[in-house]
Design a protein around this motif. Structure first.
Motif, PDB file in Angstrom:
ATOM      1  N   ASN A   1      26.379 -42.296  14.921  1.00  0.00           N
ATOM      2  CA  ASN A   1      25.675 -43.401  15.602  1.00  0.00           C
ATOM      3  C   ASN A   1      25.519 -44.608  14.682  1.00  0.00           C
ATOM      4  OD1 ASN A   1      25.391 -41.883  17.941  1.00  0.00           O
ATOM      5  ND2 ASN A   1      23.382 -41.083  17.361  1.00  0.00           N
ATOM      6  N   GLN A   2      25.206 -44.338  13.417  1.00  0.00           N
ATOM      7  CA  GLN A   2      25.006 -45.414  12.455  1.00  0.00           C
ATOM      8  C   GLN A   2      26.313 -46.177  12.201  1.00  0.00           C
ATOM      9  OE1 GLN A   2      23.160 -43.996   8.894  1.00  0.00           O
ATOM     10  NE2 GLN A   2      22.450 -46.014   8.237  1.00  0.00           N
ATOM     11  N   LEU A   3      27.382 -45.439  12.030  1.00  0.00           N
ATOM     12  CA  LEU A   3      28.688 -46.065  11.811  1.00  0.00           C
ATOM     13  C   LEU A   3      29.112 -46.894  13.019  1.00  0.00           C
ATOM     14  CD1 LEU A   3      30.600 -43.137  10.068  1.00  0.00           C
ATOM     15  CD2 LEU A   3      30.022 -45.339   9.035  1.00  0.00           C
ATOM     16  N   ASP A   4      28.885 -46.345  14.198  1.00  0.00           N
ATOM     17  CA  ASP A   4      29.272 -47.051  15.417  1.00  0.00           C
ATOM     18  C   ASP A   4      28.452 -48.323  15.598  1.00  0.00           C
ATOM     19  OD1 ASP A   4      30.716 -47.085  18.077  1.00  0.00           O
ATOM     20  OD2 ASP A   4      28.641 -47.030  18.783  1.00  0.00           O
ATOM     21  N   ARG A   5      27.159 -48.243  15.281  1.00  0.00           N
ATOM     22  CA  ARG A   5      26.279 -49.393  15.446  1.00  0.00           C
ATOM     23  C   ARG A   5      26.626 -50.520  14.471  1.00  0.00           C
ATOM     24  NH1 ARG A   5      22.067 -46.912  14.657  1.00  0.00           N
ATOM     25  NH2 ARG A   5      21.561 -47.493  12.506  1.00  0.00           N
ATOM     26  N   VAL A   6      26.996 -50.155  13.253  1.00  0.00           N
ATOM     27  CA  VAL A   6      27.258 -51.167  12.226  1.00  0.00           C
ATOM     28  C   VAL A   6      28.700 -51.676  12.256  1.00  0.00           C
ATOM     29  CG1 VAL A   6      27.299 -51.620   9.737  1.00  0.00           C
ATOM     30  CG2 VAL A   6      25.458 -50.242  10.729  1.00  0.00           C
ATOM     31  N   TYR A   7      29.669 -50.753  12.444  1.00  0.00           N
ATOM     32  CA  TYR A   7      31.074 -51.143  12.305  1.00  0.00           C
ATOM     33  C   TYR A   7      31.886 -51.059  13.596  1.00  0.00           C
ATOM     34  CZ  TYR A   7      29.943 -50.562   7.363  1.00  0.00           C
ATOM     35  OH  TYR A   7      29.366 -50.658   6.135  1.00  0.00           O
ATOM     36  N   GLY A   8      31.375 -50.377  14.614  1.00  0.00           N
ATOM     37  CA  GLY A   8      32.151 -50.220  15.844  1.00  0.00           C
ATOM     38  C   GLY A   8      33.417 -49.422  15.565  1.00  0.00           C
ATOM     39  N   ASP A   9      34.566 -49.965  15.984  1.00  0.00           N
ATOM     40  CA  ASP A   9      35.832 -49.265  15.757  1.00  0.00           C
ATOM     41  C   ASP A   9      36.556 -49.772  14.505  1.00  0.00           C
ATOM     42  OD1 ASP A   9      36.431 -51.772  16.657  1.00  0.00           O
ATOM     43  OD2 ASP A   9      37.844 -51.140  18.214  1.00  0.00           O
ATOM     44  N   GLN A  10      35.816 -50.462  13.622  1.00  0.00           N
ATOM     45  CA  GLN A  10      36.416 -50.979  12.390  1.00  0.00           C
ATOM     46  C   GLN A  10      35.682 -50.417  11.172  1.00  0.00           C
ATOM     47  OE1 GLN A  10      36.271 -55.258  12.868  1.00  0.00           O
ATOM     48  NE2 GLN A  10      38.190 -55.280  14.012  1.00  0.00           N
ATOM     49  N   ILE A  11      35.625 -49.114  11.085  1.00  0.00           N
ATOM     50  CA  ILE A  11      34.939 -48.439   9.991  1.00  0.00           C
ATOM     51  C   ILE A  11      35.756 -48.590   8.708  1.00  0.00           C
ATOM     52  CG2 ILE A  11      34.079 -46.219   9.133  1.00  0.00           C
ATOM     53  CD1 ILE A  11      33.795 -45.354  12.061  1.00  0.00           C
ATOM     54  N   PRO A  12      35.136 -49.024   7.593  1.00  0.00           N
ATOM     55  CA  PRO A  12      35.858 -49.135   6.318  1.00  0.00           C
ATOM     56  C   PRO A  12      36.497 -47.817   5.922  1.00  0.00           C
ATOM     57  CG  PRO A  12      33.724 -50.214   6.178  1.00  0.00           C
ATOM     58  CD  PRO A  12      33.749 -49.481   7.487  1.00  0.00           C
ATOM     59  N   ASN A  13      37.646 -47.872   5.262  1.00  0.00           N
ATOM     60  CA  ASN A  13      38.416 -46.680   4.935  1.00  0.00           C
ATOM     61  C   ASN A  13      37.642 -45.715   4.047  1.00  0.00           C
ATOM     62  OD1 ASN A  13      41.012 -45.221   5.011  1.00  0.00           O
ATOM     63  ND2 ASN A  13      41.076 -45.684   2.813  1.00  0.00           N
TER      64      ASN A  13
END
Length: 275
Positions: free
Chosen positions: A47-59
């Motif tokens: 949830n945290q990753l989705d809220r902050v980065y959406g579909d552009q999560i850092p590698n």
């Protein structure tokens, strides 16, 4: 379940968990508690990753998450038979999720600082743009009144450029530079004011000089037409007085005497016509 969520969040907030903390969690209930905590933490991180980065999560965060998620999957396979392996999987999953949470938190703080800095810089840049526009307007006015302040404007433009460099670099003594610009501007405005007054005064003097020359010619013509010499002498004396006042830059007094001269010329039949 709420207790598990709280436990997972505490782990993510306060850092790396220790084997003793795992043993404590394990000791409170059956071994499946570790899996429930890990699964809950996994969901929190997703949830945290989705809220902050959406579909552009850092590698780097994606690699950490995959590592933690695989550990959760392995934890599920380890239970209930291999408790030691389950503890290791739990530690690996939670520490991976903790690193992600910490990285996101640090990144958010940097974004806030940069955003505030950008807004501050944009505000300063706008202020400098307005200042430079005002200086250019003042420069045009100074040229209109032939004010000798070219060197002052060169200094002001140099200081404005210095301000822009400081803003781009992110540091500088903004107030000191701005105060220096204001001091020079005050001096320039005073010089322009004095030049404008002098220019206006010179214009009035030239105007009166041409007008009085015309009156002198009119008086010569009036004398040829046998106008009362006393009146002509009085008019000539007023002309001399006006010229004297103008030479002393007493323009208002000169205007008063000229009004008297104008009345006298009308009285003798030779009115002054201003063209």
């Amino acid at each position: 379940m709420k207790k598990l969520a709280v436990f997972a969040i505490i782990v993510l907030i306060f850092g790396t968990i220790s084997p003793s903390l795992v043993d404590h969690a394990y000791g409170q209930s059956d071994p499946s508690i570790l899996l429930r905590i890990a699964v809950q933490a996994d969901k929190q991180i997703v949830n945290q990753l989705d809220r902050v980065y959406g579909d552009q999560i850092p590698n780097n965060l994606q690699i950490l998450y995959d590592k933690g998620h695989r550990a959760v999957y392995s934890l599920d396979k380890s239970l209930p038979n291999d408790i030691e392996k389950a503890k290791q999987d739990f530690l690996l999953a939670m520490n991976s999720f903790m690193q992600i949470s910490r990285t996101i938190s640090q990144s958010s703080e940097k974004v806030i600082v940069v955003t505030v800095s950008d807004k501050s810089n944009r505000h300063l840049t706008s202020e400098i743009d307005r200042l430079e526009k005002y200086v250019k307007t003042l420069e045009k006015i100074s040229k209109k009144y032939n004010t000798n302040v070219e060197s002052d404007f060169i200094k002001i433009y140099d200081l404005i450029q210095e301000l822009r460099i400081q803003i781009n670099d992110g540091y500088g003594t903004y107030d000191d530079v701005i105060n220096e610009i204001k001091i020079i501007l005050d001096s320039v405005k005073n010089d322009i004011r004095e030049s404008a007054i002098k220019q206006k005064s010179d214009f009035i003097k030239r105007f009166f000089d041409r007008l009085l020359n015309q009156v002198d010619k009119i008086l010569t013509h009036a004398q040829d037409n046998d106008v009362d010499q006393i009146q002509i002498d009085k008019a000539s004396a007023l002309i001399l007085e006006i010229r004297e006042l103008l030479s002393k830059n007493q323009i208002n007094d000169a205007k008063v005497v000229f009004a008297e001269l104008k009345g006298l010329m009308e009285k003798i039949g030779y009115p002054i016509r201003i063209t």
